[in-house]
Motif scaffolding. Structure first.
Motif, PDB file in Angstrom:
ATOM      1  N   MET A   8      -8.918   2.806  -3.019  1.00 10.53           N
ATOM      2  CA  MET A   8      -8.786   2.125  -4.255  1.00 10.53           C
ATOM      3  C   MET A   8      -7.027   2.436  -4.961  1.00 10.53           C
ATOM      4  O   MET A   8      -6.565   1.628  -4.539  1.00 10.53           O
ATOM      5  N   ILE A   9      -6.833   3.883  -4.732  1.00 11.70           N
ATOM      6  CA  ILE A   9      -5.812   4.952  -4.830  1.00 11.70           C
ATOM      7  C   ILE A   9      -4.842   4.794  -3.669  1.00 11.70           C
ATOM      8  O   ILE A   9      -3.353   4.170  -4.204  1.00 11.70           O
ATOM      9  N   ASN A  10      -5.151   4.621  -2.608  1.00 10.72           N
ATOM     10  CA  ASN A  10      -4.649   4.673  -1.536  1.00 10.72           C
ATOM     11  C   ASN A  10      -3.917   3.050  -1.309  1.00 10.72           C
ATOM     12  O   ASN A  10      -2.591   2.614  -0.850  1.00 10.72           O
ATOM     13  N   GLU A  11      -4.801   2.326  -1.809  1.00 13.44           N
ATOM     14  CA  GLU A  11      -4.513   0.592  -1.964  1.00 13.44           C
ATOM     15  C   GLU A  11      -3.163   0.508  -2.615  1.00 13.44           C
ATOM     16  O   GLU A  11      -2.529  -0.514  -2.526  1.00 13.44           O
ATOM     17  N   ILE A  12      -3.388   0.804  -3.903  1.00 13.27           N
ATOM     18  CA  ILE A  12      -2.469   1.001  -5.633  1.00 13.27           C
ATOM     19  C   ILE A  12      -1.015   1.145  -4.666  1.00 13.27           C
ATOM     20  O   ILE A  12      -0.702   0.803  -4.765  1.00 13.27           O
ATOM     21  N   LEU A  13      -1.114   2.558  -3.926  1.00 12.76           N
ATOM     22  CA  LEU A  13       0.011   3.582  -3.865  1.00 12.76           C
ATOM     23  C   LEU A  13       0.883   2.428  -2.829  1.00 12.76           C
ATOM     24  O   LEU A  13       2.279   2.298  -2.592  1.00 12.76           O
ATOM     25  N   TYR A  14       0.210   1.629  -1.495  1.00 17.80           N
ATOM     26  CA  TYR A  14       0.435   0.838  -0.451  1.00 17.80           C
ATOM     27  C   TYR A  14       1.298   0.087  -0.929  1.00 17.80           C
ATOM     28  O   TYR A  14       2.430  -0.861  -0.748  1.00 17.80           O
ATOM     29  N   LEU A  15       0.536  -0.897  -2.042  1.00 17.73           N
ATOM     30  CA  LEU A  15       1.027  -2.331  -2.833  1.00 17.73           C
ATOM     31  C   LEU A  15       2.093  -1.934  -3.750  1.00 17.73           C
ATOM     32  O   LEU A  15       3.190  -2.435  -3.835  1.00 17.73           O
ATOM     33  N   GLN A  17       4.473   0.293  -2.792  1.00 16.92           N
ATOM     34  CA  GLN A  17       5.512   0.918  -1.519  1.00 16.92           C
ATOM     35  C   GLN A  17       5.938  -1.050  -1.416  1.00 16.92           C
ATOM     36  O   GLN A  17       7.060  -1.097  -0.675  1.00 16.92           O
ATOM     37  N   GLN A  18       5.520  -2.096  -1.056  1.00 18.27           N
ATOM     38  CA  GLN A  18       5.009  -2.711  -0.764  1.00 18.27           C
ATOM     39  C   GLN A  18       6.158  -4.128  -1.934  1.00 18.27           C
ATOM     40  O   GLN A  18       6.698  -4.471  -1.434  1.00 18.27           O
ATOM     41  N   LEU A  19       5.987  -3.608  -2.647  1.00 21.13           N
ATOM     42  CA  LEU A  19       6.726  -4.362  -4.282  1.00 21.13           C
ATOM     43  C   LEU A  19       8.264  -3.941  -4.252  1.00 21.13           C
ATOM     44  O   LEU A  19       8.788  -4.390  -4.354  1.00 21.13           O
ATOM     45  N   ASP A  40       4.703 -13.572  -6.097  1.00 21.72           N
ATOM     46  CA  ASP A  40       3.493 -13.364  -7.660  1.00 21.72           C
ATOM     47  C   ASP A  40       1.822 -12.776  -7.432  1.00 21.72           C
ATOM     48  O   ASP A  40       1.864 -11.905  -8.490  1.00 21.72           O
ATOM     49  N   ASN A  41       2.177 -13.175  -6.208  1.00 17.91           N
ATOM     50  CA  ASN A  41       0.076 -12.844  -6.004  1.00 17.91           C
ATOM     51  C   ASN A  41       0.294 -11.620  -5.501  1.00 17.91           C
ATOM     52  O   ASN A  41      -0.441 -10.686  -6.508  1.00 17.91           O
ATOM     53  N   LEU A  42       0.939 -11.148  -4.992  1.00 22.31           N
ATOM     54  CA  LEU A  42       0.919  -9.711  -4.540  1.00 22.31           C
ATOM     55  C   LEU A  42       1.377  -8.742  -5.847  1.00 22.31           C
ATOM     56  O   LEU A  42       1.029  -7.539  -6.097  1.00 22.31           O
ATOM     57  N   TYR A  43       2.418  -8.565  -7.085  1.00 23.93           N
ATOM     58  CA  TYR A  43       2.184  -8.389  -8.209  1.00 23.93           C
ATOM     59  C   TYR A  43       1.062  -8.939  -9.073  1.00 23.93           C
ATOM     60  O   TYR A  43       1.025  -7.532  -9.393  1.00 23.93           O
TER      61      TYR A  43
END
Length: 682
Positions: A8-15, A17-19, A40-43
Motif C-alpha cells: 500500500m505504501i509503494n502504491e501511495i508513493l507511485y500515485l 509521483q503520478q500526481l 479527479d479520480n486519480l486524486y
C-alpha cells in the motif's frame, strides 16, 4: 499484514509521483494527457489510500502534492532508485582488445562459432534512466551511484527528443528506457559565447554543459539549452514480449518514438568491427556532438545472460575509446599534492600545448612506479595525449632528445608537505602516503568536506567555503566538532545570519541518524567507496563489530582484498582516529537496517550444499541480505537456472527464470515463504 502495508505504501508513493507528473504537465507545460475526470479520480484514489495506510514518509509528500500545487513547487532533486542497477562499461583505448574481447567471450561460453555483436557510438553525455508506466513517462533520473540517481523528471520533460507518451504496438506496462542526454557542439559554442558576453563562468566541454543544464532548479533554463537524447537500451521491463536480440529490442524502442542514431553495426566478423571503429574515428569531427569511442555488445540476450556481470560492468559489453593525437612538449617541473585519503600524487608541469582545441599545461603522474617506468626527468621532452579525449596523460619520454646537462632527477618528499609527518611508501601501489588522517591540515579540509557531503552525512548548508572558515577560526578541527556547533558560533562566519545558522544546526542534528554503510563511507578511508562500504556494512551489521574488526576479519569479506583490508585496519588502529570514532559512535545513531546474521537461529540443514537462484523484485527484504544468510549456512548462490539448481527464490515480476524452473521442476520459494523459513522478523 506487513506485506500488505508495504504494498500500500509503494502504491501511495507511485500515485504521488503520478500526481506530481500530471500537475507539472497541467500547470507548467499546459499540455495535460489526462481529462479532468481522470485526474479527479486519480486524486481521490490517492487521498483515500493516504487516509487508510499513510505513514510519516507519505504525509510529508502529501503536503507538497496537495498543498503546493504548481510547477514551481516541484523543482527539487529527490532520490530515485533504479529497478535494475545502471552499470558502467569496461573500457580500453587499445584496438587489439576487440580481438581479445571476442576470444574471451568464446572461451567463457565454450563455443567456436562466431558471435554476433551490436556496435554503436559511445556518446559523451549524461546517462539517464526514463521510467514509463502504461506508456506514460513517470520519472527520469541520472545514473548516480548506479543504484540511486537524482530525480530530474521536470527537466527531462523539456527535452523535445524524449517522448512523454509512447506510441505504437507492444508497449510494456513498465519499462526503464536508458540513453544519453547531450548537447550539440554548435549549441555549446553559442552557450559559451552568451556566458562570455554576460561575464558568466564558461563550461569546459559539451558534456559538462549538458550535465549542468539538466540539474537546473528552473526547468525553463533547461528548455533554453536545446539538449538532445539518444537511446541505447533498456533496464527493467514488465508486460512485454521481449525478444532475444539487442538490435531488435532497439528497433522496438525506436518505433515507440525514441531517437536512435543511424551509425550502428551488426556483425559477427571482428574485422568488420575494426573497420567500423576506424571509420567512426576518422569521421567523428563531422558529427555535431561529442563521442569518445564505440560500444560493442553481444547481440543475443541469452548469451549476455550466460556471460553475466562483474561488480560494476557486464562481461558482454566493452567500450573501445578513441586514441588521442600525441603532442610534444617539455617538462618544466614536478609538484606533489596531498589527496583526501593521504595519497601523495605527483603532477608534471610542462610548456602549454593545444590538443583538440584545449590548452593543457599539466598532467598527473599517479605514483612513483609510473615515473620510474617511463624514466622521467625534469627537463625531458615528452609526448602528451588526452585519454578518452579528456584526461591529459604523458605517453612516453623522448629519451633521444634528452640533454644530460639540462635535466635533473625528480626528488620525492620524505615528509608531508602539510603536517611534516614522515611519509609511508605503499609498496603495492608505488605511492607515498601521509598516515596522519584528520591531524593533517591538507587532508583534513578535504576529509571534512567529504564527511558532510551528499553521499555521506548530507549536511545541507555546510559547503567548502563555510568549512574552510570554520577551520580558520578554530571552531572545527575534526568531524566531532560539527555536532557541538551552535548558532552563535556559526554567526561568526561572514554571510551566515541567525536564520541560516539555525537551519545548519538543525541539519547537523538530523544527520546524526545514519546507516552504517554511509557512516563508513563518510570516514574517507583509502579505497573505501560506496560499494565497499555497503559490503562491509552488510557483513558486520553494526558499528561495534566494524570498530573491533582487524585485517584478518576484513579479508574474509567477499570482494574485500588484502590492500583494502590493510587500509581499513591501519585507519582503525590509529589512536587519533580511534578517539574520533568512539566519540562519533556515542553522538550518532548508526543503524544498518539489515538482518544481523549473528541473531539468526534456525535449522539450516536444508540449505547446506544446495544451489539457490534469485529472480524478481524483492519488496520486504533486500535480495542481498537473503543471499548473505544462505551463504552463511553454506548454501550456494548461482546467477542462472540450470538442471542442478535446487531452489528458485522469487519476488515480484520474476520473469523467464520462473518459466525455466517450472520446466526443470525446480522447487519455487516465494519471498514471504523464504522469510518465514529463515525465521526473519521484519
Amino acid at each position: 499484514m506487513v506485506y500488505l502495508m508495504n504494498l500500500m505504501i509503494n502504491e501511495i508513493l507511485y500515485l504521488y509521483q503520478q500526481l506530481k507528473f500530471h500537475n507539472y504537465l497541467y500547470y507548467t507545460l499546459d499540455s495535460p494527457v489526462l481529462t479532468d475526470l481522470q485526474y479527479d479520480n486519480l486524486y481521490k484514489k490517492t487521498l483515500e489510500l493516504e487516509r487508510q495506510y499513510g505513514n510519516d514518509e507519505t504525509k510529508k509528500i502529501s503536503k507538497i502534492v496537495f498543498n503546493k500545487i504548481g510547477g514551481e513547487n516541484l523543482n527539487f532533486f529527490s532520490k530515485c532508485k533504479h529497478n535494475i542497477p545502471m552499470l558502467s562499461l569496461n573500457s580500453t583505448d587499445k584496438i587489439e582488445d576487440i580481438i581479445y574481447f571476442d576470444s574471451k567471450n568464446k572461451k567463457i561460453l565454450n563455443i567456436q562459432t562466431d558471435i554476433m555483436y551490436f556496435c554503436d557510438l559511445k556518446f559523451d553525455g549524461l546517462a539517464i534512466n526514463l521510467l514509463y508506466r502504461e506508456g506514460i513517462l513517470i520519472s527520469a533520473s541520472t545514473r548516480g551511484d548506479g543504484r540511486t540517481g537524482e530525480n530530474v523528471t521536470n527537466n527531462i520533460l523539456m527535452i523535445p527528443s524524449i517522448p512523454k507518451k509512447l506510441f505504437g504496438d507492444n508497449i510494456p506496462k513498465i519499462i526503464e528506457i536508458r540513453g544519453e542526454v547531450f548537447m550539440k557542439k554548435s549549441d555549446f559554442l553559442l552557450l559559451n559565447q552568451k556566458h562570455f558576453i554576460n561575464n558568466k563562468k564558461l563550461f569546459s566541454n559539451p558534456r559538462n554543459a549538458a550535465a549542468g543544464s539538466l540539474r537546473q532548479l528552473d526547468p525553463l533554463i533547461t528548455q533554453k539549452r536545446n539538449l538532445m537524447f539518444f537511446v541505447y537500451g533498456y533496464g527493467f521491463c514488465s508486460g512485454f514480449n521481449q525478444c532475444n536480440s539487442h538490435y531488435q529490442r532497439l528497433m522496438y524502442i525506436k518505433n515507440w518514438g525514441f531517437p536512435l542514431h543511424n551509425k550502428i553495426l551488426l556483425s559477427s566478423n571482428v574485422n568488420n568491427i575494426l573497420r567500423f571503429y576506424k571509420k567512426i574515428y576518422l569521421n567523428r569531427h563531422d558529427l555535431d556532438f561529442d563521442i569518445d569511442g564505440i560500444v560493442i555488445k553481444v547481440n543475443l540476450v541469452s548469451l549476455q545472460e550466460k556471460l553475466g556481470f562483474l561488480e560494476k560492468a557486464p562481461r558482454w559489453a566493452i567500450a573501445i575509446k578513441f586514441f588521442s593525437v600525441d603532442v610534444e612538449t617539455q617538462v618544466l617541473n614536478v609538484t606533489f599534492h596531498i589527496g583526501r585519503t593521504g595519497i601523495i600524487t605527483p603532477v608534471a608541469h610542462f610548456f602549454p600545448i593545444v590538443i583538440s582545441g584545449v590548452t593543457i599545461s599539466k598532467a598527473t603522474l599517479h605514483n612513483m612506479n609510473i615515473i620510474n617506468k617511463i624514466n622521467l626527468k625534469i627537463g625531458d621532452y615528452v609526448t602528451v595525449y588526452r585519454a578518452g579525449d579528456v584526461i591529459p596523460k604523458i605517453r612516453k619520454v623522448l629519451v633521444k632528445k634528452r640533454k644530460i646537462k639540462k635535466i635533473h632527477e625528480i626528488i620525492f618528499p620524505t615528509q608531508c608537505m602539510s603536517c611534516n609527518t614522515n611519509l609511508v611508501q605503499l609498496s603495492y601501489l608505488g605511492s607515498l602516503f601521509c598516515p596522519s588522517g584528520f591531524i593533517c591540515a591538507a587532508q583534513n579540509l578535504k576529509r571534512l568536506i567529504h564527511f558532510t557531503s551528499k553521499q555521506a552525512l548530507n549536511i545541507n548548508g555546510l559547503g567548502k567555503n563555510i568549512i574552510e572558515k570554520l577551520m580558520h577560526k578554530g571552531l572545527v578541527t575534526n568531524p566531532v566538532d560539527f555536532f557541538f556547533l551552535k548558532p552563535s558560533c556559526l554567526c561568526q562566519i561572514p554571510g551566515i545570519n541567525i536564520i541560516l545558522s539555525k537551519k545548519i544546526v538543525f541539519n547537523i542534528e538530523k544527520s546524526k541518524t545514519i546507516t552504517l554503510e554511509k557512516f563508513i563511507y563518510s570516514l574517507g578511508i583509502l579505497y573505501v567507496g560506496l560499494s565497499i562500504s555497503r559490503r562491509i556494512a552488510d557483513h558486520f551489521c553494526c558499528i561495534n563489530y566494524f570498530l573491533s574488526s582487524n585485517y584478518s576479519s576484513l579479508c574474509k569479506i567477499k570482494g574485500i582484498g588484502k590492500n583494502i583490508s590493510h587500509s581499513i585496519s591501519v585507519f582503525l588502529k590509529n589512536n587519533d582516529n580511534k578517539k574520533i570514532l568512539l566519540k562519533l559512535k556515542n553522538i550518532m545513531k548508526i543503524s544498518s537496517k539489515i538482518v544481523d546474521l549473528r541473531n539468526v537461529d534456525i535449522n539450516y540443514q536444508w540449505i547446506q550444499g544446495k544451489i539457490f537462484v534469485f529472480s524478481g523484485l524483492f519488496l520486504l527484504i533486500k535480495r542481498n541480505h537473503l543471499k548473505l544468510l544462505i551463504e552463511k549456512f553454506n548454501g550456494i548462490i548461482q546467477l542462472h537456472i540450470t538442471k542442478n539448481v535446487n531452489f528458485l527464490v522469487i519476488g515480484k515480476n520474476s520473469g523467464k527464470k520462473l518459466e525455466i524452473s517450472n520446466r526443470f521442476k525446480i522447487k519455487i520459494i516465494r519471498e514471504e515463504e523464504m522469510i518465514h523459513l529463515l525465521n526473519i522478523k521484519i
